[in-house]
Design a protein around this motif. Sequence first.
Motif, short mmCIF file in Angstrom:
data_model
loop_
_atom_site.label_atom_id
_atom_site.label_comp_id
_atom_site.label_asym_id
_atom_site.label_seq_id
_atom_site.Cartn_x
_atom_site.Cartn_y
_atom_site.Cartn_z
N UNK A 281 73.70 5.77 53.78
CA UNK A 281 72.95 6.21 54.85
C UNK A 281 74.03 6.12 56.12
N UNK A 282 75.27 5.29 55.81
CA UNK A 282 76.24 5.18 56.76
C UNK A 282 77.17 6.62 56.67
N UNK A 283 76.60 7.55 57.36
CA UNK A 283 77.48 8.82 57.08
C UNK A 283 78.82 9.09 57.95
N UNK A 284 78.50 7.93 59.12
CA UNK A 284 79.87 8.14 59.87
C UNK A 284 80.82 7.29 59.47
N UNK A 285 80.71 6.61 58.34
CA UNK A 285 81.87 5.80 57.96
C UNK A 285 83.27 6.58 57.60
N UNK A 286 84.35 6.16 58.06
CA UNK A 286 85.51 6.87 57.84
C UNK A 286 86.55 6.20 57.57
N UNK A 311 89.87 9.63 68.71
CA UNK A 311 88.65 8.89 67.77
C UNK A 311 88.04 7.82 68.68
N UNK A 312 88.20 7.73 70.00
CA UNK A 312 87.71 6.77 70.73
C UNK A 312 86.41 6.91 70.92
N UNK A 313 85.78 8.34 70.99
CA UNK A 313 84.26 8.46 71.02
C UNK A 313 83.61 7.96 69.66
N UNK A 314 84.21 8.10 68.65
CA UNK A 314 83.48 7.74 67.55
C UNK A 314 84.50 7.13 66.61
N UNK A 315 84.76 5.95 66.71
CA UNK A 315 85.79 5.14 66.01
C UNK A 315 85.56 5.01 64.56
N UNK A 316 86.64 5.18 63.89
CA UNK A 316 86.63 4.96 62.43
C UNK A 316 86.22 3.62 61.82
N UNK A 317 85.80 3.47 60.70
CA UNK A 317 85.61 1.99 60.14
C UNK A 317 86.66 1.42 59.99
N UNK A 318 88.00 1.98 59.74
CA UNK A 318 89.17 1.38 59.43
C UNK A 318 90.24 2.32 59.69
N UNK A 319 91.48 1.78 60.30
CA UNK A 319 92.79 2.43 60.14
C UNK A 319 93.67 1.58 59.25
N UNK A 320 94.21 2.30 58.18
CA UNK A 320 94.95 1.84 57.55
C UNK A 320 96.40 2.18 57.64
N UNK A 321 97.45 1.43 58.17
CA UNK A 321 98.85 1.92 58.64
C UNK A 321 99.62 1.16 57.56
N UNK A 322 100.42 2.20 56.85
CA UNK A 322 101.46 1.64 56.06
C UNK A 322 102.65 1.68 56.30
#
Length: 527
Positions: A281-286, A311-322
Amino acid sequence: MASSKVKIKVSSAFKMRGLVLRPEASRFLVEVLVSVSDLELEDVIERITDVVEKQPLTSNMIELSMVESAVQECSQSCDETIDHVFNIIGAFDVPRYLYSSERKKFVPIAMTSHPAPRICGTARDKAELFRERYTILQQRTHRHELFTPPVIGSDPDEGRNKFQLKTVEALLGSTAKLEEVIVLGMITQLKEGKFYLEDPTGTIQLNLSKAQFHSGLYTEACFVLAEGWYEDAVFHVNAFGFPPTEPSSTTRAYYGDVNFFGGPSPASVKSSAKLKQLEEQNEDAMFVFVSDVWLDSVEVLEKIHTMFSGYSAMPPTCFIFCGNFSSAPYGRNQIQALKDSLKALADVICEYPNIHKSSRFVFVPGPEDPGPSTILPRPPLAEHITEEFRQKVPFSVFTTNPCRIQYCTQEMVVFREDLVNKMCRNCVRFPSSSLDIPNHFVKTILSQGHLAPLPLYVSPVYWAYDYTLRVYPLPDVIVFADKYDPFNIANTDCLCINPGSFPRSGFTFKVYYPSNRSVEDSKLQGL
């Protein structure tokens, strides 16, 4: 249903598993299950017996307390599913399971005589490290259709296409010449320039002069299927191949819903229909994966600014910074410089309220970030370095390297290590087509079921925590944050992604969409 019938069903279900209920435990279960409908009763009893079996049992007598805790676990509210939607699992929190060859199943370490793992391992831990890697690959290979014995009464032609694994001991015990032998073992170099094959039963010298290497990166300390002939204490190898890979669905069909991955869920999240529905259902998850985030570089911070504004208008679920989080990771001011750089990143995040409020931030340390050493698994960045950042950005997690991320029913492993070059440098024989290195690399990792199949002097590992680098059963996604060129490769229902080095590759990064399991290649060069 009448209590007498319930009692008979409960008693027989436990007896089928070799367990005996104490009278008070039996009475308690009958009271609980008397109200359950006839259609659901067998399923409920099976769930309870499964949970009881997972407990550390000292004998086959089941006490009242064990049954009570099992019933409580089975009847926990469905609201708990909300806690299981998104979890970041550090390497030191991964559950450890040992394969029991007698029971043909994986058992939690608490149910064995093994001591709890320690950072400073013992000599036994070092031996167990390779033995466990071997055992996992052996049981997986034995299950493959090419190595399962033919069914009695089946077509004779079927048996001709089957292979039988031999042990090193079986070869050493033979005085005659043996033709067409296949052995599963580890490549080692016990003497300078001489390669040997090793398994738990012994070691044997190899003659590689006529060996053909199938696709993959064959390094010392990796496990191979060696095919050839044996004579006079030397195994003449005709061909090397890797143990066959196995999709996660096949592994789980064999071992049930054991939660190998870790996290708060008592069973594997793969078995949850509710989480699967949420995921679809959560198609916006990224999920946005960025590697080598040099926070001390003005250009890198400017590009992160650009990324956040997009991305500010549609924030991602998570940013993974390595990591590495510094372009010059040395000097006496390194820690203070990193603190200041993180503070600058926090200020950038705070400029975008939508992202600050809605997105999670996960930080995975790199090989040159401040920490105890380059031994894997690496602990998170020290709390005194990250304290100010965490106060400003509360939805941030500084985790280990490697780490695991569970989102709904999907399992992701993130590993920051420059592994491709290391494996190429340590190959027994380099592949003839160097253009296809990413495919060779991915095949090697998935076949080995391990993130760092290299000698310990090349890629040191805390012996007792080697199991945290295991990728078995295969996760849905493995992110190799490597400085090698970016790639996306799907193999055995597992998606392997390398975002590449952010500053070195023209500011490339990867975006993963869990709802349709797709990856988007992104680049900020020229923006």
